[in-house]
Enzyme design. Structure first.
Site, PDB file in Angstrom:
ATOM      1  N   ASP A  25      -8.916  -0.301  -7.532  1.00 62.52           N
ATOM      2  CA  ASP A  25      -7.672  -0.593  -6.847  1.00 62.52           C
ATOM      3  C   ASP A  25      -7.934  -1.764  -5.886  1.00 62.52           C
ATOM      4  O   ASP A  25      -9.095  -2.064  -5.579  1.00 62.52           O
ATOM      5  CB  ASP A  25      -7.360   0.707  -6.080  1.00 62.52           C
ATOM      6  CG  ASP A  25      -6.121   0.669  -5.262  1.00 62.52           C
ATOM      7  OD1 ASP A  25      -5.152   0.044  -5.696  1.00 62.52           O
ATOM      8  OD2 ASP A  25      -6.122   1.274  -4.182  1.00 62.52           O
ATOM      9  N   ASP A  27      -5.586  -2.851  -2.638  1.00 59.21           N
ATOM     10  CA  ASP A  27      -5.287  -2.537  -1.238  1.00 59.21           C
ATOM     11  C   ASP A  27      -5.900  -1.196  -0.842  1.00 59.21           C
ATOM     12  O   ASP A  27      -5.711  -0.186  -1.519  1.00 59.21           O
ATOM     13  CB  ASP A  27      -3.765  -2.486  -1.021  1.00 59.21           C
ATOM     14  CG  ASP A  27      -3.148  -3.868  -1.101  1.00 59.21           C
ATOM     15  OD1 ASP A  27      -3.226  -4.606  -0.119  1.00 59.21           O
ATOM     16  OD2 ASP A  27      -2.613  -4.209  -2.183  1.00 59.21           O
ATOM     17  N   ASP A 203      -7.494   4.493  -3.358  1.00 59.23           N
ATOM     18  CA  ASP A 203      -7.253   5.137  -2.058  1.00 59.23           C
ATOM     19  C   ASP A 203      -5.896   5.795  -1.939  1.00 59.23           C
ATOM     20  O   ASP A 203      -5.610   6.423  -0.931  1.00 59.23           O
ATOM     21  CB  ASP A 203      -7.347   4.087  -0.935  1.00 59.23           C
ATOM     22  CG  ASP A 203      -6.146   3.161  -0.925  1.00 59.23           C
ATOM     23  OD1 ASP A 203      -5.767   2.678  -2.012  1.00 59.23           O
ATOM     24  OD2 ASP A 203      -5.560   2.956   0.153  1.00 59.23           O
TER      25      ASP A 203
HETATM   26  O1  LIG Z   1      -2.558  -0.488  -5.987  1.00 60.62           O
HETATM   27  P1  LIG Z   1      -2.948  -1.225  -4.754  1.00 60.62           P
HETATM   28  O2  LIG Z   1      -3.786  -2.421  -5.013  1.00 60.62           O
HETATM   29  O3  LIG Z   1      -3.570  -0.317  -3.723  1.00 60.62           O
HETATM   30  O4  LIG Z   1      -1.581  -1.740  -4.097  1.00 60.62           O
HETATM   31  C1  LIG Z   1      -0.676  -0.785  -3.543  1.00 60.62           C
HETATM   32  C2  LIG Z   1       0.318  -1.492  -2.668  1.00 60.62           C
HETATM   33  O5  LIG Z   1      -0.431  -2.154  -1.647  1.00 60.62           O
HETATM   34  C3  LIG Z   1       0.260  -2.995  -0.737  1.00 60.62           C
HETATM   35  O6  LIG Z   1       0.846  -2.198   0.257  1.00 60.62           O
HETATM   36  C4  LIG Z   1      -0.103  -1.461   1.012  1.00 60.62           C
HETATM   37  O7  LIG Z   1      -1.041  -2.357   1.641  1.00 60.62           O
HETATM   38  C5  LIG Z   1      -0.467  -3.227   2.647  1.00 60.62           C
HETATM   39  C6  LIG Z   1      -1.549  -4.174   3.154  1.00 60.62           C
HETATM   40  O8  LIG Z   1      -2.640  -3.481   3.654  1.00 60.62           O
HETATM   41  C7  LIG Z   1       0.132  -2.362   3.771  1.00 60.62           C
HETATM   42  O9  LIG Z   1       0.708  -3.186   4.777  1.00 60.62           O
HETATM   43  C8  LIG Z   1       1.196  -1.427   3.177  1.00 60.62           C
HETATM   44  O10 LIG Z   1       1.702  -0.535   4.167  1.00 60.62           O
HETATM   45  C9  LIG Z   1       0.596  -0.586   2.039  1.00 60.62           C
HETATM   46  O11 LIG Z   1       1.603   0.197   1.391  1.00 60.62           O
HETATM   47  C10 LIG Z   1       1.249  -3.911  -1.426  1.00 60.62           C
HETATM   48  O12 LIG Z   1       2.057  -4.543  -0.471  1.00 60.62           O
HETATM   49  C11 LIG Z   1       2.054  -3.248  -2.510  1.00 60.62           C
HETATM   50  O13 LIG Z   1       2.765  -4.220  -3.254  1.00 60.62           O
HETATM   51  C12 LIG Z   1       1.094  -2.535  -3.461  1.00 60.62           C
HETATM   52  O14 LIG Z   1       1.784  -1.946  -4.528  1.00 60.62           O
END
Ligand SMILES: O=P(O)(O)OC[C@H]1O[C@H](O[C@H]2O[C@H](CO)[C@@H](O)[C@H](O)[C@H]2O)[C@H](O)[C@@H](O)[C@@H]1O
Length: 254
Positions: A25, A27, A203
């Site tokens: 993953d 984020d 995560d």
């Molecule tokens: O599948 P991932 O790579 O984990 O992406 C999941 C989403 O992540 C992002 O949002 C999350 O991270 C942001 C930055 O740290 C945070 O501000 C936010 O609150 C989290 O939900 C991203 O913006 C999404 O598009 C992804 O799908």
């Protein structure tokens, strides 16, 4: 940094296999969670470790993210040697997993405008447009009690439209017009590479679909951070995730 002994042992068995698939993953694993989604950059050293792994014989490395694929590439700075799969498994180098028909393009526009209208009523809320839908972020909503209300409005509104798929994440609700699954993405990658085993680190709740398909004896699933999980192992955060990749790199290099 030392990893849990059982995880290190599993990594050693994994590293000894002829062909392996290393997936993660983005984020919360490669990039620490931050308030601004547009400023979520990799922890120093993590992408370098992944790139080095991808350069070894018999190793394929893939980032599998909820991000749209273009943003994933830009933020991560992933080199071409890393496979990138976006939109929770629906967006590949060759295009979308499924046809984005004119009806779905219209539905996506409806979803985007619906979420934008909701965000406008909750100061601090933000909408992240994606090619297959949009995400409503409430992490920065000024009134902490209002975030869940905004998400609930989205669930009862745009998320309830026929053909819309909703996914909960960390202070975010993601709506897409094509069904997607990180689990299916891992199965596709496993088939394409013929890997003997798959490693995946995640995560968030969306990563549980990925953990669920890691059922082969030498597969290694690692939950990063808190929360219920089906993963076999757990580490605390992105620093530990980087340690997993670095340890695997050292093991594989022998
Ligand atoms: O599948 P991932 O790579 O984990 O992406 C999941 C989403 O992540 C992002 O949002 C999350 O991270 C942001 C930055 O740290 C945070 O501000 C936010 O609150 C989290 O939900 C991203 O913006 C999404 O598009 C992804 O799908």
């Amino acid at each position: 940094m030392s990893l849990p002994a059982e995880l290190s042992q599993a990594l050693a068995r994994f590293a000894a296999l002829p062909t392996v698939l290393v997936t993660t993953d983005y984020d919360g694993v490669v990039a620490p969670i931050v308030a601004d989604p547009a400023a979520a950059f990799p922890l120093p050293g993590t992408v370098a470790a992944l790139e080095s792994l991808a350069g070894l014989p018999g190793v394929t490395v893939a980032l599998v993210s909820g991000r749209d694929r273009a943003t994933l590439g830009r933020l991560s700075g992933a080199p071409a040697s890393l496979v990138t799969v976006g939109s929770h498994g629906a967006e590949w180098d060759e295009g979308f997993e499924g046809a984005l028909t004119a009806d779905l393009v219209e539905l996506r526009a409806t979803v985007l405008s619906g979420l934008t209208a909701i965000a406008g009523r909750f100061p601090g809320a933000a909408v992240e447009p994606k090619p297959l839908g949009a995400a409503l972020h409430v992490r920065n909503v000024v009134d902490p009690s209002a975030g869940p209300v905004a998400l609930e409005e989205a669930r009862r509104g745009p998320a309830a439209l026929p053909g819309v798929h909703a996914t909960d994440g960390k202070a975010v609700l993601e709506l897409t017009v094509l069904d997607a699954s990180k689990g299916r993405a891992l199965q596709t990658l496993r088939e394409r590479t013929g890997a003997a085993a798959v490693l995946y680190l995640g995560d968030d709740v969306t990563d549980e679909k990925a953990f669920a398909v890691l059922t082969e004896a030498e597969d290694v699933s690692v939950k990063v951070g808190d929360g219920a999980t089906a993963a076999r192992f757990r580490v605390d955060g992105p620093v530990d995730a980087r340690a997993v990749f670095e340890e695997l790199l050292a093991l594989r290099r022998g």
